[in-house]
Design an enzyme around this catalytic site. Structure first.
Site, mmCIF file in Angstrom:
data_model
loop_
_atom_site.group_PDB
_atom_site.id
_atom_site.type_symbol
_atom_site.label_atom_id
_atom_site.label_comp_id
_atom_site.label_asym_id
_atom_site.label_seq_id
_atom_site.Cartn_x
_atom_site.Cartn_y
_atom_site.Cartn_z
ATOM 1 N N PRO A 99 45.975 -22.830 -29.578
ATOM 2 C CA PRO A 99 44.904 -21.843 -29.337
ATOM 3 C C PRO A 99 44.838 -21.397 -27.873
ATOM 4 C CG PRO A 99 44.069 -23.698 -30.623
ATOM 5 C CD PRO A 99 45.440 -24.074 -30.151
ATOM 6 N N GLU B 147 43.177 -32.313 -32.735
ATOM 7 C CA GLU B 147 42.546 -31.542 -31.658
ATOM 8 C C GLU B 147 43.555 -30.892 -30.724
ATOM 9 O OE1 GLU B 147 39.109 -30.783 -31.332
ATOM 10 O OE2 GLU B 147 39.461 -31.448 -33.375
ATOM 11 N N ARG C 225 61.492 -9.895 -39.450
ATOM 12 C CA ARG C 225 61.653 -8.547 -39.979
ATOM 13 C C ARG C 225 62.220 -7.572 -38.956
ATOM 14 N NH1 ARG C 225 57.889 -5.101 -38.679
ATOM 15 N NH2 ARG C 225 57.909 -3.788 -40.522
ATOM 16 N N ASP D 113 56.812 1.253 -37.348
ATOM 17 C CA ASP D 113 55.634 0.421 -37.527
ATOM 18 C C ASP D 113 54.427 0.921 -36.755
ATOM 19 O OD1 ASP D 113 56.914 -1.351 -39.117
ATOM 20 O OD2 ASP D 113 57.437 -2.708 -37.494
HETATM 21 C C1 9D3 Z 1 37.228 -27.673 -30.519
HETATM 22 C C2 9D3 Z 1 38.425 -27.251 -29.764
HETATM 23 N N1 9D3 Z 1 39.436 -26.656 -30.630
HETATM 24 C C3 9D3 Z 1 40.141 -25.592 -29.876
HETATM 25 C C4 9D3 Z 1 39.665 -24.233 -30.225
HETATM 26 C C5 9D3 Z 1 40.384 -27.677 -31.040
HETATM 27 C C6 9D3 Z 1 41.425 -27.206 -31.955
HETATM 28 C C7 9D3 Z 1 41.098 -26.595 -33.146
HETATM 29 C C8 9D3 Z 1 42.104 -26.167 -34.023
HETATM 30 C C9 9D3 Z 1 42.766 -27.370 -31.628
HETATM 31 C C10 9D3 Z 1 43.751 -26.959 -32.497
HETATM 32 C C11 9D3 Z 1 43.414 -26.364 -33.693
HETATM 33 C C12 9D3 Z 1 44.473 -25.920 -34.626
HETATM 34 N N2 9D3 Z 1 44.976 -24.584 -34.304
HETATM 35 C C13 9D3 Z 1 46.207 -24.397 -33.880
HETATM 36 O O1 9D3 Z 1 46.968 -25.324 -33.756
HETATM 37 C C14 9D3 Z 1 46.622 -23.050 -33.535
HETATM 38 C C15 9D3 Z 1 45.914 -21.811 -33.582
HETATM 39 C C16 9D3 Z 1 44.581 -21.447 -33.971
HETATM 40 O O2 9D3 Z 1 43.755 -22.272 -34.384
HETATM 41 N N3 9D3 Z 1 44.207 -20.143 -33.883
HETATM 42 C C17 9D3 Z 1 45.052 -19.180 -33.452
HETATM 43 N N4 9D3 Z 1 46.296 -19.456 -33.071
HETATM 44 C C18 9D3 Z 1 46.702 -20.757 -33.139
HETATM 45 S S1 9D3 Z 1 48.218 -21.291 -32.700
HETATM 46 C C19 9D3 Z 1 47.898 -22.848 -33.069
#
Ligand code: 9D3
Length: 237
Positions: free
Chosen positions: A88, A115, A152, A167
């Site tokens: 994230p 996490e 793609r 696109d």
């Molecule tokens: C409470 C803190 N969280 C961060 C926003 C912890 C957390 C939540 C969910 C850490 C990792 C995740 C799992 N998500 C991913 O691994 C992830 C992700 C996403 O949740 N949204 C958008 N892109 C991505 S890329 C990897």
């Protein structure tokens, strides 16, 4: 082009990539997609991949050693590969990033659960990507999204050679509205101009629709587009 994935849930990838356009591209040998179980790189009787966070707090953290061993193994198999961590906190993935990633011979995606990763893993990857500001349960779906968008773009993957260039987002505007038969559907008619056979008029109409839709629905894209392409004489915005 080769895609390799490190994940605790490699089976998630089988159905999406065995179907339709991507499935056909794999069958044709245009792309390869392989998944690797991160647990296989963990040691001990229980092959543990997560642990509690130093400093306390909720949830678990991905242990660094299995992820590191997995990355090393992928680098040995694909020395030219770009290793991408799905997180994230990563760079926002978009069509321009897809085009950039498509220029690589091989991509390795590291997918996390819990996490997140131990911070020290970041030093072993070449890039970090997020697919948007919403919280998912892991990096697997994001990795699939990125692989789909990149695959793609590989020459030959789309049947029609021109498709990828046409696109939405590749010319900076949203797409024009599409219609097919029947000419009337539940009282809604296909615009007359599309039945006219006048392709100069049709192109002009479609371009106008693209501009109006982008302006109305995506003012952010419209502003970017207008900065790149200053308004021409006779085209009023
Ligand atoms: C409470 C803190 N969280 C961060 C926003 C912890 C957390 C939540 C969910 C850490 C990792 C995740 C799992 N998500 C991913 O691994 C992830 C992700 C996403 O949740 N949204 C958008 N892109 C991505 S890329 C990897």
């Amino acid at each position: 082009m080769q895609f390799a994935v490190l994940s605790l849930f490699p089976e998630m990838f089988s159905s999406p990539f065995s179907q339709s356009i991507i499935g056909k591209a794999v069958e044709k040998g245009l792309i390869g997609i392989e998944t690797h179980q991160l647990r296989d790189y963990a040691e001990g009787r229980h092959q543990v991949t997560d642990d509690t966070p130093y400093g306390g707090g909720d949830g678990m953290v991905m242990k660094p050693e299995p992820v590191w061993r997995g990355i090393q193994d992928m680098r040995q198999r694909y020395p030219q590969a770009k290793v991408v961590l799905m997180t994230p906190q990563g760079r926002m993935f978009n069509q321009a990033e897809a085009r950039h990633l498509a220029s690589h011979e091989a991509l390795v995606f590291v997918c996390g659960r819990y996490e997140g990763f131990d911070e020290r893993i970041r030093s072993y990857v070449d890039a970090e990507y997020s697919i948007g500001d919403y919280v998912l349960t892991g990096g697997e779906l994001p990795a699939m999204v990125v692989i789909d968008a990149v695959a793609r773009l590989v020459p030959g993957v789309l049947g029609n050679a021109g498709s990828a260039g046409q696109d939405s987002h590749s010319d900076g505007l949203l797409e024009f509205p599409h219609y097919t038969r029947p000419v009337e559907f539940n009282g809604q008619h296909v615009p007359e101009i599309l039945l006219s056979g006048n392709h100069a008029h049709i192109d002009a109409w479609r371009n106008k629709q693209q501009r109006e839709r982008t302006k109305a629905r995506r003012p952010d894209l419209w502003q970017q587009y207008m900065q790149q392409q200053p308004p021409q004489d006779g085209i009023k915005d």
